[in-house]
Design a protein around this motif. Structure first.
Motif, PDB file in Angstrom:
ATOM      1  N   GLN A  79       0.864  -1.181   0.000  1.00 19.34           N
ATOM      2  CA  GLN A  79       0.000   0.000   0.000  1.00 19.34           C
ATOM      3  C   GLN A  79       0.896   1.226   0.000  1.00 19.34           C
ATOM      4  O   GLN A  79       1.820   1.331   0.815  1.00 19.34           O
ATOM      5  CB  GLN A  79      -0.891  -0.019   1.243  1.00 19.34           C
ATOM      6  N   THR A  80       0.651   2.164  -0.923  1.00 20.34           N
ATOM      7  CA  THR A  80       1.536   3.319  -1.006  1.00 20.34           C
ATOM      8  C   THR A  80       0.826   4.509  -1.611  1.00 20.34           C
ATOM      9  O   THR A  80      -0.215   4.373  -2.266  1.00 20.34           O
ATOM     10  CB  THR A  80       2.801   2.981  -1.822  1.00 20.34           C
ATOM     11  N   TYR A  81       1.421   5.657  -1.390  1.00 24.12           N
ATOM     12  CA  TYR A  81       0.903   6.903  -1.956  1.00 24.12           C
ATOM     13  C   TYR A  81       1.475   7.118  -3.357  1.00 24.12           C
ATOM     14  O   TYR A  81       0.742   7.325  -4.322  1.00 24.12           O
ATOM     15  CB  TYR A  81       1.259   8.063  -1.024  1.00 24.12           C
ATOM     16  N   ILE A  82       2.789   7.063  -3.507  1.00 26.82           N
ATOM     17  CA  ILE A  82       3.442   7.241  -4.805  1.00 26.82           C
ATOM     18  C   ILE A  82       3.991   5.909  -5.293  1.00 26.82           C
ATOM     19  O   ILE A  82       4.678   5.205  -4.552  1.00 26.82           O
ATOM     20  CB  ILE A  82       4.595   8.264  -4.721  1.00 26.82           C
ATOM     21  N   PHE A  83       3.684   5.566  -6.539  1.00 19.92           N
ATOM     22  CA  PHE A  83       4.339   4.447  -7.208  1.00 19.92           C
ATOM     23  C   PHE A  83       4.708   4.926  -8.602  1.00 19.92           C
ATOM     24  O   PHE A  83       3.871   5.032  -9.487  1.00 19.92           O
ATOM     25  CB  PHE A  83       3.425   3.221  -7.280  1.00 19.92           C
ATOM     26  N   ASP A  84       5.980   5.212  -8.788  1.00 14.36           N
ATOM     27  CA  ASP A  84       6.472   5.785 -10.036  1.00 14.36           C
ATOM     28  C   ASP A  84       6.787   4.670 -11.031  1.00 14.36           C
ATOM     29  O   ASP A  84       6.503   3.494 -10.785  1.00 14.36           O
ATOM     30  CB  ASP A  84       7.708   6.639  -9.748  1.00 14.36           C
ATOM     31  N   GLU A  85       7.411   5.037 -12.144  1.00 19.37           N
ATOM     32  CA  GLU A  85       7.864   4.056 -13.119  1.00 19.37           C
ATOM     33  C   GLU A  85       9.341   4.272 -13.435  1.00 19.37           C
ATOM     34  O   GLU A  85       9.783   4.042 -14.569  1.00 19.37           O
ATOM     35  CB  GLU A  85       6.999   4.113 -14.377  1.00 19.37           C
ATOM     36  N   ASP A  86      10.112   4.711 -12.434  1.00 21.27           N
ATOM     37  CA  ASP A  86      11.553   4.873 -12.601  1.00 21.27           C
ATOM     38  C   ASP A  86      12.252   3.596 -12.141  1.00 21.27           C
ATOM     39  O   ASP A  86      11.610   2.554 -11.943  1.00 21.27           O
ATOM     40  CB  ASP A  86      12.051   6.106 -11.848  1.00 21.27           C
ATOM     41  N   ASP A  87      13.577   3.634 -11.965  1.00 18.93           N
ATOM     42  CA  ASP A  87      14.326   2.406 -11.702  1.00 18.93           C
ATOM     43  C   ASP A  87      13.887   1.695 -10.432  1.00 18.93           C
ATOM     44  O   ASP A  87      13.642   0.482 -10.427  1.00 18.93           O
ATOM     45  CB  ASP A  87      15.830   2.720 -11.614  1.00 18.93           C
ATOM     46  N   ALA A  88      13.821   2.415  -9.317  1.00 12.35           N
ATOM     47  CA  ALA A  88      13.479   1.782  -8.047  1.00 12.35           C
ATOM     48  C   ALA A  88      12.078   1.187  -8.092  1.00 12.35           C
ATOM     49  O   ALA A  88      11.851   0.044  -7.665  1.00 12.35           O
ATOM     50  CB  ALA A  88      13.598   2.790  -6.904  1.00 12.35           C
ATOM     51  N   ALA A  89      11.120   1.953  -8.603  1.00 13.43           N
ATOM     52  CA  ALA A  89       9.743   1.467  -8.674  1.00 13.43           C
ATOM     53  C   ALA A  89       9.630   0.301  -9.649  1.00 13.43           C
ATOM     54  O   ALA A  89       8.917  -0.676  -9.381  1.00 13.43           O
ATOM     55  CB  ALA A  89       8.818   2.598  -9.087  1.00 13.43           C
ATOM     56  N   GLN A  90      10.325   0.388 -10.785  1.00 10.76           N
ATOM     57  CA  GLN A  90      10.255  -0.692 -11.754  1.00 10.76           C
ATOM     58  C   GLN A  90      10.851  -1.980 -11.201  1.00 10.76           C
ATOM     59  O   GLN A  90      10.343  -3.080 -11.448  1.00 10.76           O
ATOM     60  CB  GLN A  90      10.991  -0.303 -13.037  1.00 10.76           C
ATOM     61  N   LEU A  91      11.926  -1.859 -10.439  1.00 14.06           N
ATOM     62  CA  LEU A  91      12.527  -3.039  -9.819  1.00 14.06           C
ATOM     63  C   LEU A  91      11.526  -3.733  -8.904  1.00 14.06           C
ATOM     64  O   LEU A  91      11.354  -4.961  -8.952  1.00 14.06           O
ATOM     65  CB  LEU A  91      13.780  -2.637  -9.046  1.00 14.06           C
ATOM     66  N   VAL A  92      10.862  -2.965  -8.051  1.00 19.36           N
ATOM     67  CA  VAL A  92       9.862  -3.549  -7.153  1.00 19.36           C
ATOM     68  C   VAL A  92       8.711  -4.148  -7.952  1.00 19.36           C
ATOM     69  O   VAL A  92       8.222  -5.250  -7.648  1.00 19.36           O
ATOM     70  CB  VAL A  92       9.362  -2.489  -6.159  1.00 19.36           C
ATOM     71  N   LEU A  93       8.278  -3.453  -9.002  1.00 16.11           N
ATOM     72  CA  LEU A  93       7.180  -3.964  -9.816  1.00 16.11           C
ATOM     73  C   LEU A  93       7.569  -5.267 -10.511  1.00 16.11           C
ATOM     74  O   LEU A  93       6.766  -6.214 -10.589  1.00 16.11           O
ATOM     75  CB  LEU A  93       6.771  -2.911 -10.845  1.00 16.11           C
ATOM     76  N   ASP A  94       8.789  -5.357 -11.010  1.00 11.47           N
ATOM     77  CA  ASP A  94       9.261  -6.605 -11.609  1.00 11.47           C
ATOM     78  C   ASP A  94       9.210  -7.752 -10.606  1.00 11.47           C
ATOM     79  O   ASP A  94       8.799  -8.875 -10.925  1.00 11.47           O
ATOM     80  CB  ASP A  94      10.705  -6.440 -12.106  1.00 11.47           C
ATOM     81  N   GLU A  95       9.638  -7.465  -9.370  1.00 12.35           N
ATOM     82  CA  GLU A  95       9.668  -8.509  -8.343  1.00 12.35           C
ATOM     83  C   GLU A  95       8.255  -8.927  -7.940  1.00 12.35           C
ATOM     84  O   GLU A  95       8.002 -10.115  -7.677  1.00 12.35           O
ATOM     85  CB  GLU A  95      10.447  -8.013  -7.126  1.00 12.35           C
ATOM     86  N   LEU A  96       7.329  -7.991  -7.885  1.00  8.01           N
ATOM     87  CA  LEU A  96       5.943  -8.337  -7.570  1.00  8.01           C
ATOM     88  C   LEU A  96       5.350  -9.233  -8.651  1.00  8.01           C
ATOM     89  O   LEU A  96       4.634 -10.206  -8.353  1.00  8.01           O
ATOM     90  CB  LEU A  96       5.105  -7.066  -7.423  1.00  8.01           C
ATOM     91  N   GLN A  97       5.619  -8.915  -9.914  1.00 12.07           N
ATOM     92  CA  GLN A  97       5.121  -9.752 -11.001  1.00 12.07           C
ATOM     93  C   GLN A  97       5.705 -11.161 -10.917  1.00 12.07           C
ATOM     94  O   GLN A  97       4.985 -12.157 -11.082  1.00 12.07           O
ATOM     95  CB  GLN A  97       5.481  -9.116 -12.346  1.00 12.07           C
ATOM     96  N   ALA A  98       7.005 -11.240 -10.667  1.00 14.93           N
ATOM     97  CA  ALA A  98       7.641 -12.552 -10.567  1.00 14.93           C
ATOM     98  C   ALA A  98       7.050 -13.360  -9.417  1.00 14.93           C
ATOM     99  O   ALA A  98       6.853 -14.579  -9.534  1.00 14.93           O
ATOM    100  CB  ALA A  98       9.152 -12.383 -10.390  1.00 14.93           C
ATOM    101  N   ALA A  99       6.747 -12.689  -8.296  1.00 17.61           N
ATOM    102  CA  ALA A  99       6.145 -13.384  -7.153  1.00 17.61           C
ATOM    103  C   ALA A  99       4.786 -13.965  -7.520  1.00 17.61           C
ATOM    104  O   ALA A  99       4.444 -15.096  -7.137  1.00 17.61           O
ATOM    105  CB  ALA A  99       6.031 -12.427  -5.967  1.00 17.61           C
TER     106      ALA A  99
END
Length: 662
Positions: free
Chosen positions: A105-125
């Motif tokens: 749960q978050t307020y900001i979720f960007d599409e830069d490196d840090a956010a994309q890394l987390v998003l990649d890991e969530l998809q893989a999970a």
């Protein structure tokens, strides 16, 4: 001619209003939802019961705490995450270690490196069998409608919802934001500011960090000095229950059922799974090299974790936005969540202080109840000391909020007894590693050498160095900080003011509290009117002296002379000082036309010299010998006095009415 232009403008605005108020019929929403549902993958890449989870010393620590816990004697382990890259490393490691569930749960979720890394890991999970739920606020949702459409159709284990989507849109353009401000300002202003990551109901992370480069020391021009808390044990279940309350609220809308996402799905179908090339693949690779190393993870996160007692979670509920409580808060929560109103609870902790209050907030703008409380504390026969760590104009990303704070410096010092320390933009001793930004790294397409679960590319070819630096700050699209997100009042655009010196700047974003060296609080609440009345917030309170001491040391470090200027009364004018003081006080009391140019207080810097040895202790502005080692450096040190400075003076004079919504 002029009348024709006015008519066209009025007609255009009316068209925008009508378009903004329009939404897709329910049947079209249903059709889009069916498209997304039919496209979702259902197979998983792992047949093991543990979803092929990474073996994690952190989750082992959490399971040990749970095994040793009893209903009347819960056991917890806690660790303060001051270091930005470590905060990102912990998140990636925990996502890979999840066996059953992930709630983010978050307020900001960007599409830069840090956010994309987390998003990649969530998809893989999700593809290895973990149930993933991602809840983001509309104002800070992912930048592209295509990304939301892709995630809505990704996998049956992956769900994404958007909180409070105004005008039936996940993304608001500038014109549509203006429409929303005109037609739906009350709803638009009510935001979900909570930030949680919960893994398997066993371990959670809470604090100030959003999902964007600037929060993990990956920004190239500007980064946030922030703080998270990693907490393992039974309280994780309370955090999960609070997440569930938001997830199940009617304001949390599945992405595929929001107008602009639904239209995209109906027109184009589900796009491919989102992965944007990394701008700095080397730094991503460096971080991933440690993710699966148990020795690194144990050394950084397990060994330094404290065994703590007196742990409780505070969380507002969505009912705060329905006005269900008489005081506008969420003071009454369901028994299932075990939570209470965050703002009222924090004020209650402060009211009970006897000796000392350490308060850290990026925006020193106090609500009326908070002002009454601090005034009453200061009037006690033996009042507690109140030390405040906050931003200077040179370090803040929200100069409007700073302008309101600047207006009330006399009140803060004289009426509340605050000892204010304003963070420097180039602190001498901050928990920050310049190498983590990726500055100076060459960006080549060497993604072939990476682990298969994190393919990296470079996208900086053909761009100028200035363009890359702007991109690092998010200036090519929209401001990235919380204060800089779209707002009808954020005329600053969320960008820091121009300084006299160039360099990698740091702005304070941590939100923490220590009471009497025995109670520590880390959370999302800025201790401001918006957090009290408009945003939903959350925090973890730990009544444990060892934890309070560790948190206090972290805050005091930010108040040390090398890292902060001290605010103190300026030397009185040699000509009619009492008249000047009363004129300044009268001007401050004016809600508008606060035009008196000389304020009660100014900034001081510690000068090392004879009789003034180097020190890391915060300076006491009320000490009799304060001026012996501290020299005045002006109201806005380091600031290149330009239009933003003029803006500060304008908002000081006319903007105090905005305080409740800043």
């Amino acid at each position: 001619m002029a009348g024709g232009v006015a008519a066209r403008l009025t007609g255009g605005l009316l068209a925008l209003l009508l378009a903004g108020c329009a939404s897709l019929p329910t049947a079209r929403h249903d059709a889009a939802a069916a498209i997304a549902a039919s496209a979702r993958a259902t197979t998983v890449d792992c047949a093991r019961d543990d979803a092929c989870a990474l073996d994690s010393p952190l989750l082992a620590m959490a399971r040990d705490a749970l095994a040793q816990s009893r209903p009347q004697a819960p056991r917890h382990r806690a660790l303060i995450l001051d270091d930005g890259p470590d905060a990102l490393l912990a998140r990636v490691h925990l996502i890979r270690s999840a066996r059953r569930s992930i709630e983010l749960q978050t307020y900001i979720f960007d599409e830069d490196d840090a956010a994309q890394l987390v998003l990649d890991e969530l998809q893989a999970a999700a593809f290895r069998g973990v149930k993933v739920r991602l809840l983001i606020d509309q104002l800070a949702a992912l930048r592209k409608v295509e990304t939301l459409a892709a995630l809505s159709a990704l996998h049956s284990n992956f769900e994404i919802r958007v909180y409070n989507p105004v005008l039936d849109r996940a993304r608001l353009s500038g014109p549509m934001y203006a429409v929303a401000a005109l037609c739906c300002l009350r709803r638009l202003n009510r935001r979900m500011h909570n930030k949680l990551l919960v893994i398997d109901d066993e371990l959670g992370i809470i604090g100030g960090r959003n999902y964007q480069d600037d929060y993990y020391d990956w920004g190239e021009d500007f980064n946030f000095r922030d703080r998270d808390l990693l907490i393992a044990g039974p309280v994780a279940a309370s955090m999960r229950a609070n997440f569930d309350a938001f997830w199940n609220d009617r304001r949390s809308v599945p992405a595929e059922r929001i107008g602009d996402v639904a239209r995209y799905l109906r027109s184009h179908g589900p796009p491919p799974a989102p992965h944007h090339p990394y701008r700095r693949p080397q730094r991503v690779r460096a971080l991933l090299a440690d993710v699966a190393d148990p020795l690194v993870m144990r050394m950084r996160f397990v060994d330094p974790a404290l065994e703590v007692r007196g742990v409780r979670f505070l969380g507002d509920l969505p009912g705060k936005h329905r006005g269900e409580d008489a005081d506008g808060g969420a003071a009454t929560a369901s028994a299932a969540t075990g939570t209470g109103g965050t703002g009222d609870s924090l004020l209650g902790l402060i009211e009970g202080a006897q000796r000392e209050i350490l308060l850290q907030t990026p925006y020193l703008v106090l609500s009326k109840p908070a002002q009454h409380l601090f005034r009453a504390l200061h009037r006690r026969d033996d009042p507690p000391q109140v030390l405040v760590s906050t931003n200077s104009l040179a370090s803040t990303d929200a100069f409007i909020a700073y302008a309101v704070s600047y207006k009330y410096k006399r009140r803060y010092l004289r009426d509340f007894g605050f000892r204010i320390h304003e963070f420097k933009p180039f602190p001498a001793d901050a928990p920050f590693e310049i190498g983590a930004t990726g500055a100076g790294l060459e960006t080549g397409d060497d993604s072939a050498a990476l682990a298969p679960e994190a393919t990296l590319d470079a996208t900086t070819a053909g761009t100028t160095r200035r363009e890359r630096r702007l991109a690092a700050r998010g200036l090519t699209t929209e401001p990235g900080s919380e204060a800089g997100r779209p707002s009808p009042f954020a005329s600053s655009g969320g960008l820091p003011v121009r300084l006299k010196s160039a360099g990698l700047r740091i702005g304070l974003h941590a939100k923490s509290l220590v009471i009497d060296a025995r109670i520590g609080v880390v959370g999302t609440h800025n201790f401001d009117p918006r957090g009290e009345a408009l945003n939903t917030e959350s925090a973890v309170v730990i009544e444990d002296p060892a934890f309070a001491a560790a948190l206090a040391a972290s805050i005091r470090r930010d108040m040390a002379p090398g890292n902060a200027w001290t605010i103190a009364r300026r030397d009185p004018s040699p000509i009619l000082p009492r008249i000047e003081y009363h004129l300044a006080r009268l001007s401050e009391r004016m809600p508008i036309f606060d035009l008196w140019p000389v304020k009660y207080a100014t900034s001081y810097d510690y000068s090392v010299g004879p009789g003034c040895p180097a020190t890391d202790q915060p300076q006491d502005p009320f000490a009799p010998d304060f001026r012996r080692c501290n020299r005045p450096v002006g109201d806005f040190p380091e600031v290149d006095l330009g239009l933003k400075w003029l803006g500060v003076r304008v908002f000081t004079a006319f903007g105090s009415g905005l305080a409740p919504i800043l």
